[in-house]
Design an enzyme around this catalytic site. Structure first.
Site, PDB file in Angstrom:
ATOM      1  N   ASP A 196      74.614  36.588  13.217  1.00  0.00           N
ATOM      2  CA  ASP A 196      74.586  36.566  14.565  1.00  0.00           C
ATOM      3  C   ASP A 196      75.798  35.583  14.804  1.00  0.00           C
ATOM      4  O   ASP A 196      76.238  35.680  16.074  1.00  0.00           O
ATOM      5  CB  ASP A 196      73.542  35.728  15.418  1.00  0.00           C
ATOM      6  CG  ASP A 196      72.282  36.512  15.246  1.00  0.00           C
ATOM      7  OD1 ASP A 196      72.381  37.666  14.589  1.00  0.00           O
ATOM      8  OD2 ASP A 196      71.196  35.936  15.531  1.00  0.00           O
TER       9      ASP A 196
ATOM     10  N   ASP B 160      60.264  34.173  14.518  1.00  0.00           N
ATOM     11  CA  ASP B 160      61.500  34.328  15.300  1.00  0.00           C
ATOM     12  C   ASP B 160      61.768  33.007  15.873  1.00  0.00           C
ATOM     13  O   ASP B 160      63.060  32.638  16.407  1.00  0.00           O
ATOM     14  CB  ASP B 160      61.967  35.564  15.855  1.00  0.00           C
ATOM     15  CG  ASP B 160      61.787  36.767  15.198  1.00  0.00           C
ATOM     16  OD1 ASP B 160      62.556  36.826  13.974  1.00  0.00           O
ATOM     17  OD2 ASP B 160      61.094  37.590  15.513  1.00  0.00           O
TER      18      ASP B 160
ATOM     19  N   HIS C 109      73.771  44.374  15.677  1.00  0.00           N
ATOM     20  CA  HIS C 109      73.122  45.717  15.624  1.00  0.00           C
ATOM     21  C   HIS C 109      73.783  46.558  16.818  1.00  0.00           C
ATOM     22  O   HIS C 109      74.573  46.179  17.715  1.00  0.00           O
ATOM     23  CB  HIS C 109      71.708  45.556  15.899  1.00  0.00           C
ATOM     24  CG  HIS C 109      71.190  44.816  17.006  1.00  0.00           C
ATOM     25  ND1 HIS C 109      70.909  45.552  18.313  1.00  0.00           N
ATOM     26  CD2 HIS C 109      70.848  43.645  17.250  1.00  0.00           C
ATOM     27  CE1 HIS C 109      70.521  44.657  19.111  1.00  0.00           C
ATOM     28  NE2 HIS C 109      70.620  43.519  18.633  1.00  0.00           N
TER      29      HIS C 109
ATOM     30  N   TYR D 198      73.168  30.989   5.716  1.00  0.00           N
ATOM     31  CA  TYR D 198      72.710  30.759   7.080  1.00  0.00           C
ATOM     32  C   TYR D 198      72.776  29.128   7.647  1.00  0.00           C
ATOM     33  O   TYR D 198      71.589  28.662   7.593  1.00  0.00           O
ATOM     34  CB  TYR D 198      71.521  31.279   7.482  1.00  0.00           C
ATOM     35  CG  TYR D 198      70.974  31.283   8.827  1.00  0.00           C
ATOM     36  CD1 TYR D 198      71.960  31.841   9.755  1.00  0.00           C
ATOM     37  CD2 TYR D 198      69.677  30.745   9.533  1.00  0.00           C
ATOM     38  CE1 TYR D 198      71.528  32.005  11.095  1.00  0.00           C
ATOM     39  CE2 TYR D 198      69.412  31.122  10.710  1.00  0.00           C
ATOM     40  CZ  TYR D 198      70.250  31.756  11.480  1.00  0.00           C
ATOM     41  OH  TYR D 198      69.925  31.807  12.915  1.00  0.00           O
TER      42      TYR D 198
ATOM     43  N   ASP E 156      68.626  28.218   4.663  1.00  0.00           N
ATOM     44  CA  ASP E 156      68.867  27.850   6.124  1.00  0.00           C
ATOM     45  C   ASP E 156      68.990  26.429   6.334  1.00  0.00           C
ATOM     46  O   ASP E 156      69.215  25.908   7.620  1.00  0.00           O
ATOM     47  CB  ASP E 156      67.851  28.309   6.954  1.00  0.00           C
ATOM     48  CG  ASP E 156      66.484  27.711   6.695  1.00  0.00           C
ATOM     49  OD1 ASP E 156      66.319  27.184   5.712  1.00  0.00           O
ATOM     50  OD2 ASP E 156      65.694  27.892   7.812  1.00  0.00           O
TER      51      ASP E 156
ATOM     52  N   ARG F 244      74.905  26.347  14.938  1.00  0.00           N
ATOM     53  CA  ARG F 244      74.152  27.429  14.458  1.00  0.00           C
ATOM     54  C   ARG F 244      73.547  28.129  15.668  1.00  0.00           C
ATOM     55  O   ARG F 244      72.808  27.492  16.454  1.00  0.00           O
ATOM     56  CB  ARG F 244      73.269  27.306  13.304  1.00  0.00           C
ATOM     57  CG  ARG F 244      72.875  28.738  12.734  1.00  0.00           C
ATOM     58  CD  ARG F 244      72.057  28.746  11.487  1.00  0.00           C
ATOM     59  NE  ARG F 244      70.499  28.017  11.658  1.00  0.00           N
ATOM     60  CZ  ARG F 244      69.826  27.693  11.115  1.00  0.00           C
ATOM     61  NH1 ARG F 244      70.091  27.522   9.710  1.00  0.00           N
ATOM     62  NH2 ARG F 244      68.467  27.235  11.555  1.00  0.00           N
ATOM     63  N   ASP F 245      73.470  29.563  15.898  1.00  0.00           N
ATOM     64  CA  ASP F 245      72.671  30.224  17.013  1.00  0.00           C
ATOM     65  C   ASP F 245      73.124  29.861  18.333  1.00  0.00           C
ATOM     66  O   ASP F 245      72.344  29.363  19.236  1.00  0.00           O
ATOM     67  CB  ASP F 245      71.142  29.769  16.841  1.00  0.00           C
ATOM     68  CG  ASP F 245      70.132  30.823  17.362  1.00  0.00           C
ATOM     69  OD1 ASP F 245      70.580  32.084  17.440  1.00  0.00           O
ATOM     70  OD2 ASP F 245      69.184  30.769  17.707  1.00  0.00           O
TER      71      ASP F 245
ATOM     72  N   GLU G 118      57.430  35.628   8.802  1.00  0.00           N
ATOM     73  CA  GLU G 118      57.994  34.284   9.458  1.00  0.00           C
ATOM     74  C   GLU G 118      58.428  34.685  10.805  1.00  0.00           C
ATOM     75  O   GLU G 118      59.105  35.466  11.014  1.00  0.00           O
ATOM     76  CB  GLU G 118      59.129  34.198   8.498  1.00  0.00           C
ATOM     77  CG  GLU G 118      58.854  33.689   6.892  1.00  0.00           C
ATOM     78  CD  GLU G 118      60.020  33.252   6.202  1.00  0.00           C
ATOM     79  OE1 GLU G 118      60.947  33.066   6.786  1.00  0.00           O
ATOM     80  OE2 GLU G 118      59.714  33.108   4.971  1.00  0.00           O
TER      81      GLU G 118
ATOM     82  N   SER H 280      66.753  29.188  16.595  1.00  0.00           N
ATOM     83  CA  SER H 280      67.062  28.925  15.113  1.00  0.00           C
ATOM     84  C   SER H 280      68.406  27.984  15.067  1.00  0.00           C
ATOM     85  O   SER H 280      69.092  27.971  14.150  1.00  0.00           O
ATOM     86  CB  SER H 280      67.720  30.177  14.631  1.00  0.00           C
ATOM     87  OG  SER H 280      66.570  30.892  14.528  1.00  0.00           O
TER      88      SER H 280
HETATM   89  C1  BGC Z   1      65.256  30.829  10.958  1.00  0.00           C
HETATM   90  C2  BGC Z   1      65.352  30.460   9.809  1.00  0.00           C
HETATM   91  C3  BGC Z   1      64.554  31.387   8.788  1.00  0.00           C
HETATM   92  C4  BGC Z   1      64.716  32.655   9.045  1.00  0.00           C
HETATM   93  C5  BGC Z   1      63.809  33.445   8.296  1.00  0.00           C
HETATM   94  C6  BGC Z   1      65.638  32.515  11.158  1.00  0.00           C
HETATM   95  O1  BGC Z   1      65.189  32.914  12.640  1.00  0.00           O
HETATM   96  O2  BGC Z   1      65.877  29.983  11.995  1.00  0.00           O
HETATM   97  O3  BGC Z   1      64.905  28.936   9.748  1.00  0.00           O
HETATM   98  O4  BGC Z   1      64.715  30.890   7.529  1.00  0.00           O
HETATM   99  O5  BGC Z   1      64.705  33.167  10.267  1.00  0.00           O
HETATM  100  O6  BGC Z   1      62.751  33.563   8.419  1.00  0.00           O
END
Ligand code: BGC
Length: 396
Positions: A169, A351, A214, A118, A92, A123-124, A349, A130
């Site tokens: 996305d 969001d 999705h 990614y 990322d 981005r996003d 992890e 993100s």
């Molecule tokens: C984040 C990334 C992360 C990925 C996996 C994304 O929402 O922006 O930084 O690596 O999720 O957790």
């Protein structure tokens, strides 16, 4: 008690760093086939049919550490099993490229390494959680400092099978959020960047899946055809690369695979969406992609979709409260359109942050159905991880 955890953790560490994911084969077969492939790999057909996903060291490390900090030994034992599940590794940032090689060099011949590409500029564009490191417009950095170095590494490992999810996305946002200024600013870079990635990463040992959101996103009746056109246009602009298999769906998402009636089929707007579960979505969208001129196979993220009925609205995407780990990665999907169920989002992890004062705070992460407190996107959330295990279906 402590001794028990240590034994469990020791085997988890061994499992995480050496043994293949046990998803589709017993440990004995797996061990017998642990060497890297002797000759270059050429992928055609479903790459997951004869390979399980490598349990990458980065996620395994996070999970092993999470298990070590648990006081409940039964839960810790379950957590250690999560460390053995093969998941996608998100590249990322440019800095993150440095972990790729370590997660390629030991991949056995009966497995594939899985990564998420990614780092698009801007981005996003329709959310804040993100947002990436490259500003909209900085396509030259994306090409020369992100894609090119990744390609150079992959070229060193022609004997290793690799699956890639391409830019979650990004193209879906161009279909549904084209009126947002940030998406307007990002649009040409997304199209050029994704096409460049597909073209440069088109190596024989790689299978690529372009992200398609999705069922609750491009699955709306009015979005299906424009969505297929958007993806297929980028694919064709890339020169129709042979190694593109189709699409990834439900990445970091929550939709059920084949729940019927679908989770939101009683909503007042349900008549406008005939893709109420992911199976219907990929089986509807796949043929449209083919009509539009690109392959329509799919991989579907089942990492966190075990529990339904949690979201107030279909579009709620941030750290949904009460979620559980879903079906383990497998190529037994029951749909000719689905190459595999995969775990793309590394469960545990975050969001997005729930800190309303943070730069990347997105109001979706403050909604009632979002877990709080939550750290920045990509950061570990121990309590959330524990809930994913407790709510897992099938159970660990
Ligand atoms: C984040 C990334 C992360 C990925 C996996 C994304 O929402 O922006 O930084 O690596 O999720 O957790």
């Amino acid at each position: 008690m402590k001794g028990l955890y240590s034994a469990v953790l020791a085997s988890a560490i061994a499992g995480a760093f050496a043994a293949p994911s046990p998803v589709e084969q017993g440990p004995v077969t797996a061990r017998a086939a642990m060497a890297a492939c002797a000759t270059p790999v050429t992928l055609s057909g479903n790459p997951f049919a004869s390979r399980s996903i490598y349990a990458n060291k980065e996620y395994s490390k996070e999970v092993v550490a999470a298990a070590a900090s648990m006081t409940d030994s039964a839960l810790a034992a379950k957590a250690s099993k999560v460390a053995e599940v093969g998941t996608f590794l998100w590249i990322d940032t440019r800095a993150r490229i440095s972990v790729i090689e370590d997660n390629l060099k030991d991949v056995p011949c009966n497995q594939l390494a899985a990564f998420v590409i990614y780092d698009l500029p801007g981005r996003d564009c329709a959310a804040k959680a993100s947002n990436g490191e490259l500003a909209a417009g900085d396509i030259s950095t994306y090409k020369s400092e992100y894609i090119d170095p990744i390609v150079a590494i992959f070229k060193k490992y022609p004997n290793t099978a690799i699956a890639l999810v391409i830019e979650p996305d990004s193209l879906p946002n161009l279909v549904t959020n084209a009126d947002k200024q940030a998406c307007k600013d990002s649009a040409s870079g997304y199209r050029e960047g994704v096409a460049y990635a597909l073209k440069q990463l088109n190596l024989p040992n790689i299978a690529m899946y372009i992200d398609a959101g999705h069922g609750g996103w491009l699955g709306w009746n009015d979005n299906l055809k424009p969505g297929a056109k958007e993806l297929a246009t980028v694919y064709k602009n890339a020169g129709s690369p042979k190694q593109v298999r189709g699409i990834s769906t439900n990445v970091a998402g929550w939709n059920a695979w084949d729940l019927s009636p679908g989770e939101f089929s009683k909503a007042t707007d349900a008549q406008w969406n005939k893709c109420q579960n992911e199976k219907t979505y990929i089986e509807t969208f796949g043929p449209l992609l083919k009509d539009a001129g690109m392959p329509g196979q799919a991989i579907v993220d089942t990492g966190r979709n075990a529990v339904t009925g949690l979201r107030k609205e279909w579009g709620d995407w941030c750290n949904v409260k009460g979620a559980g780990f879903g079906v383990r990665p497998t190529s037994t999907t029951g749909s000719s359109y689905a190459d595999a169920f995969v775990w793309v989002k590394p469960g545990g992890e975050s969001d997005g942050t729930s800190d309303t004062g943070a730069n990347r705070y997105d109001s979706f992460c403050g909604k009632d159905d979002a877990y709080k407190p939550a750290p920045e996107a990509g950061q570990w959330n121990q309590a959330y991880f524990e809930d994913l295990i407790k709510n897992a279906k099938p159970a660990f």
